[in-house]
Design a protein around this motif. Structure first.
Motif, PDB file in Angstrom:
ATOM      1  N   UNK A 271      51.623  34.514  35.480  1.00 24.55           N
ATOM      2  CA  UNK A 271      52.021  32.993  35.189  1.00 24.55           C
ATOM      3  C   UNK A 271      53.020  32.525  36.024  1.00 24.55           C
ATOM      4  N   UNK A 272      54.153  33.446  35.908  1.00 23.43           N
ATOM      5  CA  UNK A 272      55.620  33.095  36.533  1.00 23.43           C
ATOM      6  C   UNK A 272      55.423  33.267  38.102  1.00 23.43           C
ATOM      7  N   UNK A 273      54.563  34.229  38.459  1.00 27.20           N
ATOM      8  CA  UNK A 273      54.609  34.711  39.856  1.00 27.20           C
ATOM      9  C   UNK A 273      53.545  33.854  40.379  1.00 27.20           C
ATOM     10  N   UNK A 274      52.592  33.053  39.970  1.00 28.42           N
ATOM     11  CA  UNK A 274      51.700  32.147  40.234  1.00 28.42           C
ATOM     12  C   UNK A 274      50.486  32.946  40.954  1.00 28.42           C
ATOM     13  N   UNK A 275      50.125  33.917  40.460  1.00 28.88           N
ATOM     14  CA  UNK A 275      49.025  34.813  40.923  1.00 28.88           C
ATOM     15  C   UNK A 275      47.892  34.765  40.367  1.00 28.88           C
ATOM     16  N   UNK A 276      46.675  34.924  40.790  1.00 28.71           N
ATOM     17  CA  UNK A 276      45.237  34.820  39.880  1.00 28.71           C
ATOM     18  C   UNK A 276      45.240  35.821  38.899  1.00 28.71           C
ATOM     19  N   UNK A 277      44.684  35.370  37.833  1.00 22.74           N
ATOM     20  CA  UNK A 277      44.438  36.307  36.795  1.00 22.74           C
ATOM     21  C   UNK A 277      43.209  36.036  35.872  1.00 22.74           C
ATOM     22  N   UNK A 278      42.579  37.125  35.747  1.00 23.12           N
ATOM     23  CA  UNK A 278      41.476  37.203  34.769  1.00 23.12           C
ATOM     24  C   UNK A 278      41.625  37.629  33.622  1.00 23.12           C
ATOM     25  N   UNK A 279      41.909  37.189  32.395  1.00 18.54           N
ATOM     26  CA  UNK A 279      42.136  37.660  31.157  1.00 18.54           C
ATOM     27  C   UNK A 279      40.931  37.935  30.426  1.00 18.54           C
ATOM     28  N   UNK A 324      46.531  36.435  17.077  1.00 18.16           N
ATOM     29  CA  UNK A 324      46.626  37.143  18.482  1.00 18.16           C
ATOM     30  C   UNK A 324      45.824  36.137  19.475  1.00 18.16           C
ATOM     31  N   UNK A 325      44.941  35.487  19.133  1.00 12.17           N
ATOM     32  CA  UNK A 325      44.112  34.525  19.695  1.00 12.17           C
ATOM     33  C   UNK A 325      45.126  33.439  19.984  1.00 12.17           C
ATOM     34  N   UNK A 326      45.911  33.003  19.103  1.00 12.45           N
ATOM     35  CA  UNK A 326      46.825  31.743  19.226  1.00 12.45           C
ATOM     36  C   UNK A 326      48.035  32.118  20.512  1.00 12.45           C
ATOM     37  N   UNK A 327      48.479  33.342  20.065  1.00  9.31           N
ATOM     38  CA  UNK A 327      49.492  34.031  21.097  1.00  9.31           C
ATOM     39  C   UNK A 327      48.945  33.940  22.447  1.00  9.31           C
ATOM     40  N   UNK A 328      47.853  34.380  22.810  1.00 10.23           N
ATOM     41  CA  UNK A 328      47.294  34.723  24.127  1.00 10.23           C
ATOM     42  C   UNK A 328      47.083  33.354  24.725  1.00 10.23           C
ATOM     43  N   UNK A 329      46.671  32.521  23.991  1.00  9.31           N
ATOM     44  CA  UNK A 329      46.259  30.915  24.603  1.00  9.31           C
ATOM     45  C   UNK A 329      47.622  30.351  24.982  1.00  9.31           C
ATOM     46  N   UNK A 330      48.818  30.586  23.982  1.00 12.81           N
ATOM     47  CA  UNK A 330      49.748  29.779  24.372  1.00 12.81           C
ATOM     48  C   UNK A 330      50.605  30.484  25.230  1.00 12.81           C
ATOM     49  N   UNK A 331      50.567  31.700  25.679  1.00 15.11           N
ATOM     50  CA  UNK A 331      51.242  32.357  26.779  1.00 15.11           C
ATOM     51  C   UNK A 331      50.476  31.657  28.078  1.00 15.11           C
ATOM     52  N   UNK A 332      49.094  31.724  28.039  1.00 14.26           N
ATOM     53  CA  UNK A 332      48.468  31.351  29.198  1.00 14.26           C
ATOM     54  C   UNK A 332      48.472  29.738  29.349  1.00 14.26           C
ATOM     55  N   UNK A 337      49.089  29.734  37.333  1.00 10.34           N
ATOM     56  CA  UNK A 337      48.377  30.146  38.062  1.00 10.34           C
ATOM     57  C   UNK A 337      46.870  29.956  38.103  1.00 10.34           C
ATOM     58  N   UNK A 338      45.741  30.180  38.940  1.00 10.39           N
ATOM     59  CA  UNK A 338      44.524  30.265  38.773  1.00 10.39           C
ATOM     60  C   UNK A 338      44.308  31.118  37.570  1.00 10.39           C
ATOM     61  N   UNK A 339      43.644  30.819  36.423  1.00  9.00           N
ATOM     62  CA  UNK A 339      43.361  31.493  35.321  1.00  9.00           C
ATOM     63  C   UNK A 339      41.952  31.338  34.762  1.00  9.00           C
ATOM     64  N   UNK A 340      41.595  32.553  34.357  1.00  9.65           N
ATOM     65  CA  UNK A 340      40.177  32.342  33.450  1.00  9.65           C
ATOM     66  C   UNK A 340      40.297  33.146  32.320  1.00  9.65           C
ATOM     67  N   UNK A 341      39.766  32.793  31.381  1.00  7.78           N
ATOM     68  CA  UNK A 341      39.577  33.824  30.031  1.00  7.78           C
ATOM     69  C   UNK A 341      38.092  34.208  29.876  1.00  7.78           C
ATOM     70  N   UNK A 342      37.846  35.490  29.617  1.00  5.83           N
ATOM     71  CA  UNK A 342      36.426  35.855  29.498  1.00  5.83           C
ATOM     72  C   UNK A 342      36.498  36.625  27.982  1.00  5.83           C
ATOM     73  N   UNK A 400      34.836  36.469  39.118  1.00  2.00           N
ATOM     74  CA  UNK A 400      35.982  35.643  38.860  1.00  2.00           C
ATOM     75  C   UNK A 400      37.078  35.772  39.596  1.00  2.00           C
ATOM     76  N   UNK A 401      37.534  37.114  39.603  1.00  4.03           N
ATOM     77  CA  UNK A 401      38.698  37.506  40.411  1.00  4.03           C
ATOM     78  C   UNK A 401      38.402  37.257  42.019  1.00  4.03           C
ATOM     79  N   UNK A 402      37.222  37.651  42.447  1.00  2.38           N
ATOM     80  CA  UNK A 402      36.900  37.714  43.782  1.00  2.38           C
ATOM     81  C   UNK A 402      37.014  36.051  44.181  1.00  2.38           C
ATOM     82  N   UNK A 403      36.376  35.164  43.244  1.00  4.09           N
ATOM     83  CA  UNK A 403      36.398  34.043  43.819  1.00  4.09           C
ATOM     84  C   UNK A 403      37.594  33.193  43.793  1.00  4.09           C
ATOM     85  N   UNK A 404      38.778  33.922  42.986  1.00  3.66           N
ATOM     86  CA  UNK A 404      40.199  33.364  43.303  1.00  3.66           C
ATOM     87  C   UNK A 404      40.775  33.879  44.323  1.00  3.66           C
ATOM     88  N   UNK A 405      40.494  35.171  44.747  1.00  2.00           N
ATOM     89  CA  UNK A 405      41.083  35.597  45.798  1.00  2.00           C
ATOM     90  C   UNK A 405      40.589  35.217  47.120  1.00  2.00           C
TER      91      UNK A 405
END
Length: 410
Positions: A271-279, A324-332, A337-342, A400-405
């Protein structure tokens, strides 16, 4: 200026040993460069960087350290100075590889200098503590530690062999790297990161293979704490351009107190680097401990699975999963960054499936609700009925990652 073998350490108490290694490296045809970090007395031979220079960079002076005669202060100052001196030396371009040795204090000072170097530069550390917990000294860098067996005190029949082997190993690495090599076919490839655990291997392997087929260079990180930390350091350094963070299990160890925590900042570098991430939520069904006798007493009533003789897995509870769900969401949510959660509703690991040891519908539901209730509405949240190791989940992550790329490249 040619690449040199850099030696860093205390030339007052370990001068004889450093001179021996220096001579071994020079006999192998290498030029040497020596940094002295010794505080107690004068060096046995003249270094290229004096202890006074290292102390000054560390925020003090050699005279002041000697006057205070406080070992803890001296180690702290020389540790800072060694790190900064090595970083500056690396910028000069002369480092072919680095050698250090010592007991606890010498290892601490030398390790800080080695950790200041980029991954890929040969780093070898001979230490009396190399057979114990090496994490504080290695960190997330490719530092090779060799156990000295005996204390580093003089040249004897055994230490001569061990230090010679260490010198030859470093000489071999430096000599090989200095040879002109033809560019490899993957040098121009875009580098991506993937996180994996044994219980998410089918998913991570399929994603890796599919991305490799598309011409990407894949780095797979074992999510054992240091694995996640290493990936995020490489992201921060600009080396990794996108991430399939399939296995976020290190969040569970950080929350509950397992041995594979990657620290409080895990899942933030992309997120800080601004790179695509699929989580995804791989292996959030478990917290890791060592052998059974190492599990804290407060957990004795919990559900366990003996993964192997040295690894005990503990099932995360409903409440922990919601956290854990709350922590993960709040970090994202902090990410730009382009982000998606699966989210694989059928299970988050090979153990969290119908009929398996950690099968837990209520736990998965709590994890789901924790994410769903707190995730920013503009971050896509994809729900799949299959478990995480089903090929359909891996294919969704890949697509999803390929789409971001493709969007990024476009």
């Amino acid at each position: 200026m040619g690449k040199k073998a850099v030696l860093i350490g205390a030339l007052d108490t370990k001068g004889q040993e450093y001179l021996f290694v220096k001579e071994q490296l020079e006999a192998c045809g290498l030029e040497t460069f020596v940094i002295n970090t010794g505080v107690l007395g004068d060096p046995l031979f003249t270094p290229d960087v004096s202890a006074d220079e290292v102390a000054a960079v560390g925020g003090s002076s050699l005279a002041e350290l000697r006057e205070r005669s406080d070992r803890g202060t001296a180690v702290a100052v020389m540790t800072r100075g060694a790190e900064r001196t090595m970083a500056e030396l690396e910028r000069s371009g002369i480092i072919g590889g680095v050698f250090g040795m010592g007991g606890t204090a010498g290892t601490t000072v030398a390790a800080s200098a080695l950790q200041a170097l980029p991954i890929g530069i040969p780093k070898l550390l001979v230490s009396t503590v190399a057979s114990g917990n090496t994490k504080p000294y290695v960190g997330v860098k490719d530092i090779m530690m060799m156990y000295s067996v005996v204390d580093i005190s003089g040249i004897n029949k055994l230490s001569r062999r061990i230090l010679s082997n260490a010198a030859y190993a470093l000489a071999g690495m430096i000599s090989h790297l200095s040879q002109e090599q033809a560019p490899t076919e993957d040098e121009d490839k875009v580098t991506l990161g993937i996180t994996m655990f044994g219980v998410t291997t089918p998913c991570a392997t399929r994603v890796r293979e599919k991305l490799e087929e598309r011409g990407y260079d894949l780095l797979v990180f074992h999510a054992t704490g240091t694995g996640g930390m290493a990936m995020e350091e490489l992201i921060s350094a600009g080396y990794i351009k996108a991430v399939a963070d399939i296995t976020t299990t290190e969040l569970a160890d950080e929350l509950v107190g397992g041995i594979f925590s990657a620290g409080p900042n895990r899942l933030e570098a992309s997120g800080l680097a601004g790179i695509p991430q699929v989580i995804s939520v791989g292996a959030l069904d478990m917290v890791n401990f060592g052998p059974p006798e190492t599990v804290p007493e407060r957990f004795k009533e919990r559900k366990f699975y003996q993964h192997n003789p040295t690894t005990t897995l503990m099932r995360t509870t409903v409440d922990e999963n919601h956290q854990l769900g709350t922590i993960l969401a709040e970090k994202l949510n902090k990410s730009s960054s382009p982000t998606v959660v699966i989210f694989p509703k059928g299970g988050v690991s090979l153990l969290d499936m119908e009929g398996k040891a950690f099968d837990g519908k209520e736990e998965r539901a709590a994890l789901y609700e924790g994410i769903k209730a707190h995730l920013r509405s503009d971050i896509p949240f994809i729900e799949l009925e299959q478990d995480i190791n089903d090929p359909l989940v891996a294919d969704c992550i890949t697509e999803r990652l390929l789409k971001f790329l493709e969007q990024k490249e476009g």
